[in-house]
Design an enzyme around this catalytic site. Structure first.
Site, PDB file in Angstrom:
ATOM      1  N   LYS A  74       0.863  -1.155  -0.033  1.00 22.52           N
ATOM      2  CA  LYS A  74      -0.062   0.341  -0.142  1.00 22.52           C
ATOM      3  C   LYS A  74       0.958   1.286  -0.013  1.00 22.52           C
ATOM      4  CE  LYS A  74      -4.007   2.275   1.073  1.00 22.52           C
ATOM      5  NZ  LYS A  74      -3.705   2.848   0.062  1.00 22.52           N
ATOM      6  N   LYS A  93       5.595   2.432   8.126  1.00 24.97           N
ATOM      7  CA  LYS A  93       4.443   3.218   8.797  1.00 24.97           C
ATOM      8  C   LYS A  93       3.331   2.018   8.815  1.00 24.97           C
ATOM      9  CE  LYS A  93       5.122   7.303   5.944  1.00 24.97           C
ATOM     10  NZ  LYS A  93       4.280   8.306   5.298  1.00 24.97           N
ATOM     11  N   LYS A 118       4.916   2.090  -3.439  1.00 22.68           N
ATOM     12  CA  LYS A 118       4.719   3.460  -3.750  1.00 22.68           C
ATOM     13  C   LYS A 118       5.144   3.453  -5.286  1.00 22.68           C
ATOM     14  CE  LYS A 118       4.979   7.461  -1.844  1.00 22.68           C
ATOM     15  NZ  LYS A 118       4.151   7.871  -0.435  1.00 22.68           N
ATOM     16  N   THR A 174      -3.919  12.755   7.202  1.00 15.02           N
ATOM     17  CA  THR A 174      -2.350  12.936   7.500  1.00 15.02           C
ATOM     18  C   THR A 174      -2.246  14.179   8.405  1.00 15.02           C
ATOM     19  OG1 THR A 174      -1.783  12.156   5.054  1.00 15.02           O
ATOM     20  CG2 THR A 174      -0.009  13.343   6.192  1.00 15.02           C
ATOM     21  N   ASN A 229      -1.632  19.530   0.632  1.00 11.56           N
ATOM     22  CA  ASN A 229      -2.412  18.701   1.371  1.00 11.56           C
ATOM     23  C   ASN A 229      -2.160  18.634   2.763  1.00 11.56           C
ATOM     24  OD1 ASN A 229      -3.206  15.958   2.786  1.00 11.56           O
ATOM     25  ND2 ASN A 229      -4.829  16.223   1.285  1.00 11.56           N
TER      26      ASN A 229
HETATM   27  P1  NAD Z   1       1.018  18.341  -2.238  1.00 14.37           P
HETATM   28  O1  NAD Z   1       1.315  18.198  -3.511  1.00 14.37           O
HETATM   29  O2  NAD Z   1      -0.467  18.473  -1.673  1.00 14.37           O
HETATM   30  O3  NAD Z   1       1.715  19.514  -1.822  1.00 14.37           O
HETATM   31  C1  NAD Z   1       3.249  19.630  -1.723  1.00 14.37           C
HETATM   32  C2  NAD Z   1       3.634  20.840  -1.171  1.00 14.37           C
HETATM   33  O4  NAD Z   1       4.990  21.066  -1.208  1.00 14.37           O
HETATM   34  C3  NAD Z   1       3.086  22.191  -1.981  1.00 14.37           C
HETATM   35  O5  NAD Z   1       2.949  23.349  -0.993  1.00 14.37           O
HETATM   36  C4  NAD Z   1       4.268  22.405  -3.042  1.00 14.37           C
HETATM   37  O6  NAD Z   1       4.267  23.894  -3.316  1.00 14.37           O
HETATM   38  C5  NAD Z   1       5.632  22.056  -1.887  1.00 14.37           C
HETATM   39  N1  NAD Z   1       6.786  21.808  -2.839  1.00 14.37           N
HETATM   40  C6  NAD Z   1       6.926  20.996  -3.763  1.00 14.37           C
HETATM   41  N2  NAD Z   1       8.167  21.062  -4.333  1.00 14.37           N
HETATM   42  C7  NAD Z   1       8.779  21.847  -3.572  1.00 14.37           C
HETATM   43  C8  NAD Z   1      10.275  22.082  -3.266  1.00 14.37           C
HETATM   44  N3  NAD Z   1      11.173  21.557  -4.067  1.00 14.37           N
HETATM   45  N4  NAD Z   1      10.537  22.896  -2.310  1.00 14.37           N
HETATM   46  C9  NAD Z   1       9.710  23.423  -1.270  1.00 14.37           C
HETATM   47  N5  NAD Z   1       8.439  22.796  -1.324  1.00 14.37           N
HETATM   48  C10 NAD Z   1       7.803  22.208  -2.443  1.00 14.37           C
HETATM   49  O7  NAD Z   1       1.741  16.914  -1.122  1.00 14.37           O
HETATM   50  P2  NAD Z   1       1.117  16.465   0.057  1.00 14.37           P
HETATM   51  O8  NAD Z   1       0.224  15.488  -0.042  1.00 14.37           O
HETATM   52  O9  NAD Z   1       0.920  17.730   0.973  1.00 14.37           O
HETATM   53  O10 NAD Z   1       2.724  15.932   0.632  1.00 14.37           O
HETATM   54  C11 NAD Z   1       3.520  16.659   1.169  1.00 14.37           C
HETATM   55  C12 NAD Z   1       4.420  15.325   1.935  1.00 14.37           C
HETATM   56  O11 NAD Z   1       3.772  14.837   2.818  1.00 14.37           O
HETATM   57  C13 NAD Z   1       5.109  14.698   0.999  1.00 14.37           C
HETATM   58  O12 NAD Z   1       6.306  14.263   1.287  1.00 14.37           O
HETATM   59  C14 NAD Z   1       4.460  13.313   1.088  1.00 14.37           C
HETATM   60  O13 NAD Z   1       4.953  12.128   0.732  1.00 14.37           O
HETATM   61  C15 NAD Z   1       4.108  13.273   2.591  1.00 14.37           C
HETATM   62  N6  NAD Z   1       2.769  12.698   2.845  1.00 14.37           N
HETATM   63  C16 NAD Z   1       1.687  12.993   2.329  1.00 14.37           C
HETATM   64  C17 NAD Z   1       0.379  12.276   2.773  1.00 14.37           C
HETATM   65  C18 NAD Z   1      -0.897  12.392   2.110  1.00 14.37           C
HETATM   66  O14 NAD Z   1      -1.758  11.831   2.681  1.00 14.37           O
HETATM   67  N7  NAD Z   1      -1.157  13.549   1.299  1.00 14.37           N
HETATM   68  C19 NAD Z   1       0.637  11.176   3.617  1.00 14.37           C
HETATM   69  C20 NAD Z   1       1.906  10.911   4.152  1.00 14.37           C
HETATM   70  C21 NAD Z   1       2.959  11.813   3.899  1.00 14.37           C
END
Ligand code: NAD
Length: 430
Positions: free
Chosen positions: A86, A110, A122, A206, A237
């Site tokens: 997953k 996780k 992934k 998250t 997000n």
């Molecule tokens: P998202 O696409 O909704 O948002 C990504 C954010 O990161 C945006 O604000 C973007 O502008 C910023 N970003 C992108 N590239 C960047 C860079 N080079 N420097 C600085 N900022 C940058 O993604 P998300 O879902 O919020 O995920 C963010 C992190 O959380 C990731 O590492 C993801 O793997 C992790 N995560 C997300 C979830 C989930 O359910 N969405 C779950 C576990 C972990």
């Protein structure tokens, strides 16, 4: 969706393939160490040091200009001894094979920490969705599912959203898989819109999970959240909901950032205004002139720092400059292993990604369970179950850190790898 911003020098540090190889190596190091603490043999390490399966696909998409563009995508399945794999699908220009591998291994941790019957998986596609139209994104999403369809499925490997993918993309992917399998398959993917079998609370899960970890860590350190100054990197997000939850808890959000730059104000930012103005890619700083770089943001004064964007943001270069006394990793892999050691030595409490961001996969599991049973829960039911699991997991990891006298990252791996290692042993795989 569909802004056409271009990246500027103000963006966060972009990973190179070598940095991603380092991510895999350091993940292997820590898995090895965790297995030794648990008394598992080298055979078990041999099994778990790499994903069982790694598929690379090429996806042709007819672009709006009439030409075909071929995209590269990946799907990694770390280990399915404990159950189907997953993990999310990332659409980002920096995606590469090594990064996807490491991300799949972290998903095993996780799932193990929150005790789900899953292994880690992934996926990712090398692309920049900010520069693609809605139609092109749909074609790419469907093409990816066709390309990986043989190795995924509701009881094989279940994708979900990640960086720059959302519920609309999950809906297209679910629809494509349902066509291929010839039956409606809501359990194929999580993070779907509610009307297609999504779960209440998945979109905020998250950030909810990270919030619970921030609260527990603050309590441990005797910090009242109402007095805390918080910096959050990333306004997507995870980062945007997080800033809302922290703001609602009375904390002062003094810094936020996105891919184009960062905003810092020691008196606190107007979070509601920023939330209103952010676009669907989590971009908001492009509306301001007084931005600083993501790099500078990490050096600013605060009590709690939450990286919630991309990997490799706290490194040997800047670990000594971090002012926070608590770092909670909402992003995957934001701190290198060496930097973790520096922060720990400096007495900074670091709550690792595999614990702090496990709320997403926990709610995804709830979504999958609801899809399988065809009966749906209320938002309150989801939140209550999520809270119980996350609080329990935080304390399990803290207890492991205290028992073994190790930092919370290694402690989390010790807790996280156990389920898969044990399942593999029972199956006779190691
Ligand atoms: P998202 O696409 O909704 O948002 C990504 C954010 O990161 C945006 O604000 C973007 O502008 C910023 N970003 C992108 N590239 C960047 C860079 N080079 N420097 C600085 N900022 C940058 O993604 P998300 O879902 O919020 O995920 C963010 C992190 O959380 C990731 O590492 C993801 O793997 C992790 N995560 C997300 C979830 C989930 O359910 N969405 C779950 C576990 C972990």
């Amino acid at each position: 969706m569909g802004t056409t911003n271009t990246l500027t020098e103000n963006q966060g540090k972009v990973k190179t393939e070598n940095e991603s190889i380092d991510i895999v190596k350091s993940t292997q190091t820590i898995i090895h160490e965790a297995l030794q603490y648990l008394g598992y043999s080298e055979e078990t390490y041999e099994l778990l040091k790499e994903p069982l399966r790694m598929l690379t696909v090429r996806i042709p998409v007819r672009m709006d200009n009439g030409k075909i563009k071929v995209f590269t995508g990946y799907r990694a399945q770390h280990n399915d001894a404990a159950g189907p794999t997953k993990g999310g699908v990332r659409f980002h220009p920096d995606v590469n094979e090594q990064e996807v591998k490491a991300l799949s291994m972290w998903m095993t941790m996780k799932s193990g920490i929150v005790n789900l019957p899953y292994g880690g998986g992934k996926g990712g596609i090398v692309c920049d969705p900010r520069e693609m139209s809605f139609r092109e994104l749909e074609a790419l999403s469907r093409g990816y599912v066709r390309a990986i369809s043989q190795i995924v499925g509701p009881s094989k490997d279940i994708p979900a959203p990640d960086v720059y993918t959302n519920s609309q993309i999950m809906a297209w992917m679910m629809d494509e898989y349902s066509h291929i399998s010839e039956f409606d398959s809501p359990g194929f993917i999580t993070g779907k819109p509610l009307v297609l079998g999504g779960s209440e609370g998945r979109d905020t899960a998250t950030a909810r999970g990270v919030t619970i970890c921030v609260e527990e860590a603050a309590r441990k350190r005797g910090i009242d959240l109402k007095d805390a100054r918080i910096i959050i990197q990333g306004f997507g997000n995870a980062g945007s909901y997080l800033s809302k939850f922290m703001h609602d808890a009375g904390a002062k959000i003094v810094g936020i950032s996105d891919a184009y730059g960062a905003l810092y104000d020691e008196n606190g930012l107007d979070i509601n205004y920023l939330l209103e103005r952010r676009d669907s890619f989590g971009t908001v700083t492009n509306l301001f002139d007084n931005t600083i770089s993501n790099k500078k943001l990490f050096e600013q004064d605060c009590d709690i720092l939450i990286p919630a964007a991309i990997a490799n943001q706290i490194t040997m270069e800047n670990a000594k400059d971090i002012k926070a006394s608590i770092v909670v990793e909402a992003a995957n892999g934001p701190t290198t292993l060496e930097a973790t050691k520096v922060l720990t030595k400096r007495g900074i409490l670091l709550v690792p990604d595999v614990l702090a961001s496990a709320g997403g996969v926990t709610a995804s599991y709830f979504e999958w369970v609801q899809n399988n049973q065809g009966y749906y829960w209320t938002a309150d039911e989801v939140m209550t179950k999520l809270r119980t699991i996350l609080i329990d997991s935080f304390h399990k990891v803290m207890a492991s850190a205290e028992k073994h006298q190790v930092d919370m990252r290694l402690a989390a791996y010790i807790v996280g790898i156990r389920r898969t290692a044990e399942a593999a042993k029972f199956r006779g795989w190691a």
